[in-house]
Design an enzyme around this catalytic site. Sequence first.
Site, PDB file in Angstrom:
ATOM      1  CG  HIS A  98     -40.582  -9.263  39.085  1.00  0.00           C
ATOM      2  ND1 HIS A  98     -41.334 -10.512  39.743  1.00  0.00           N
ATOM      3  CD2 HIS A  98     -40.557  -9.434  37.836  1.00  0.00           C
ATOM      4  CE1 HIS A  98     -41.716 -11.431  38.969  1.00  0.00           C
ATOM      5  NE2 HIS A  98     -41.060 -10.834  37.618  1.00  0.00           N
ATOM      6  NE  ARG A 204     -42.703  -4.344  31.702  1.00  0.00           N
ATOM      7  CZ  ARG A 204     -43.917  -3.907  32.299  1.00  0.00           C
ATOM      8  NH1 ARG A 204     -45.032  -4.389  32.267  1.00  0.00           N
ATOM      9  NH2 ARG A 204     -43.613  -2.760  32.881  1.00  0.00           N
ATOM     10  NE  ARG A 260     -39.384  -3.785  27.257  1.00  0.00           N
ATOM     11  CZ  ARG A 260     -39.796  -3.317  28.561  1.00  0.00           C
ATOM     12  NH1 ARG A 260     -39.762  -2.123  28.833  1.00  0.00           N
ATOM     13  NH2 ARG A 260     -40.086  -4.122  29.565  1.00  0.00           N
ATOM     14  CG  ASN A 410     -43.063   1.890  35.600  1.00  0.00           C
ATOM     15  OD1 ASN A 410     -43.870   2.349  35.931  1.00  0.00           O
ATOM     16  ND2 ASN A 410     -43.307   0.561  34.926  1.00  0.00           N
ATOM     17  CB  CYS A 473     -46.287   1.257  28.043  1.00  0.00           C
ATOM     18  SG  CYS A 473     -44.507   1.593  27.805  1.00  0.00           S
TER      19      CYS A 473
HETATM   20  C1  PEP Z   1     -41.276   1.607  32.216  1.00  0.00           C
HETATM   21  O1  PEP Z   1     -40.271   1.911  32.534  1.00  0.00           O
HETATM   22  O2  PEP Z   1     -42.109   2.720  32.560  1.00  0.00           O
HETATM   23  C2  PEP Z   1     -41.780   0.533  31.653  1.00  0.00           C
HETATM   24  C3  PEP Z   1     -42.847   0.367  31.023  1.00  0.00           C
HETATM   25  O3  PEP Z   1     -40.679  -0.560  31.334  1.00  0.00           O
HETATM   26  P1  PEP Z   1     -40.288  -1.710  32.552  1.00  0.00           P
HETATM   27  O4  PEP Z   1     -41.301  -1.298  33.520  1.00  0.00           O
HETATM   28  O5  PEP Z   1     -40.445  -2.903  31.872  1.00  0.00           O
HETATM   29  O6  PEP Z   1     -38.939  -1.035  33.018  1.00  0.00           O
HETATM   30 MG    MG Z   2     -38.548   0.654  31.539  1.00  0.00          MG
END
Ligand code: PEP
Ligand code: MG
Length: 531
Positions: A98, A204, A260, A410, A473
């Site tokens: 985070h 987000r 999203r 991610n 993303c």
């Molecule tokens: C990801 O998982 O790559 C993403 C962009 O979403 P988050 O980081 O909000 O899970």
């Molecule tokens: Mg994600």
Amino acid sequence: MITEQEALLKIEPKQLDALLHPQFEAKALKEATAIATGLAASPGAACGKISFSAEEAVERSKAGEKVILVRLETSPEDIEGMYAAQGILTVRGGMTSHAAVVARGMGACCVSGCEEIRIDEEKRVIYVKGKEYGDQDYLSLDGSTGKVYGEQIATEEATISGDFDKIMKWADKYRALKVRTNADTPKDAAVAVGFGAEGIGLCRTEHMFFAEDRIPAVREMIVSKTVEERQKALAKILPMQREDFEGLYTAMAGRPVTIRFLDPPLHEFVPTQDEDIANLAKTMGLTFEELKSTVVGLHEANPMMGHRGCRLAVTYPEIAAMQTQAVIEAALAVRKKGIEVVPEIMIPLVGEVKELKYVKDVVVATAEKVLKKNKAKMEYHIGTMIEIPRAALTADEIAKEAEFFSFGTNDLTQMTFGFSRDDAGKFLGEYYEKKIFESDPFARLDQIGVGKLVKIAIEGGKSTRPDIKLGICGEHGGDPSTIEFCHNVGLTYVSCSPFRVPIARLAAAQANILFPRVKPEPMATRYLDEN
Ligand code: PEP
Ligand code: MG
């Protein structure tokens, strides 16, 4: 003496960071010695006195003090404090934790996963190598190297000269990939547009839920026992969410915006302090014990794999309905001001096409209802994130329902390796030392494994829908080597945090100079001149 292309190839994209963020004064830095090293999570230099909580950071900054927010790890509740602090230092967390993700979005300096530090919140001190530092002691952070200094080091602001703009214009001339940004607020979106972003690739929406004036209604929604109760709470959130989207659409002035839908585990939003639980119980007409047991019941052993993403919309479709209503009504409102948007609604964490279909049906039914009520027509698109290995493997199926894919690398990295994105920092250091890994897979895409899933998904998606729009993303979208990969596998765009947009523009140009591909036309070419 040399061509524009040769000139572009001579620049190391990551060096642009130094032009965009404050740095330490070279002489002062030379005389300083680092006391610890963590991950270089978000570039720049920061200096201030130690602050132990987000509230404290806000208060002391308001009083004119410069502070560094030092936390074990951060959560969405710390956002205000992260904005207020000069820099953020966390003990735990990797490159997609985070703290790292949010700091990069804000352009704030951050060192994460600095395991050498011990925090004693009660005594209000931190210990580094046996030495104690209190709230009147200075720390200086270098977010570009991960180094932490136990002293005050003078910083200097970044200045952008005319040449920077010229180089960026050359980059735009030679790149094939579009560059979007990950932004959740009109302010971040405007910064990104200033840096040349051609759209929002990821908003987000959960980040919009944490403002002080919203959290009570959000908490009410989460602990609701019936659909009616939940709808009552959602009705309070709707106007705020609509206002958020109007702000974003306005800041982006007609550029594409991907929104999203709600993603994080619900218990991240619930109150943890008894005092907050008591207050919420009072507003909701519940006893403290009743609410406390709901809160305890929401706890999950493994929240990253728990009740999050589209699973929330499957269990509580009214959340997706509220968000759709806000997306469409906001688009209708800005249309009146002469801004025409084509909203892109993105459903997260899909692993099975039927999940997507279920949520999509809710979105379409709501959107059509809103449009009918307003006697209006509007183009909008529904797509999904590819961030679960099963989604990549069944992309041909998923593409039957998704008009676009955005690779959430991610989560895709987390789930492909089976490494928790919050905790991997604890052991990855040993992996580099022992030469098992050369780099952090959460920062630079693992092209062999995770990249293979990306390629499988592209092939699957295109076999069903040849014109499918493809983006990325995850945090990798701002990493130059990943950008070259994205270019080579034929993505339409990369999306990264605002301060990385110039890096992405340059890296995309370099990729196309080295491995030319025909420039795709479909998105936002009309903005190139402005950029
Ligand atoms: C990801 O998982 O790559 C993403 C962009 O979403 P988050 O980081 O909000 O899970
Ligand atoms: Mg994600």
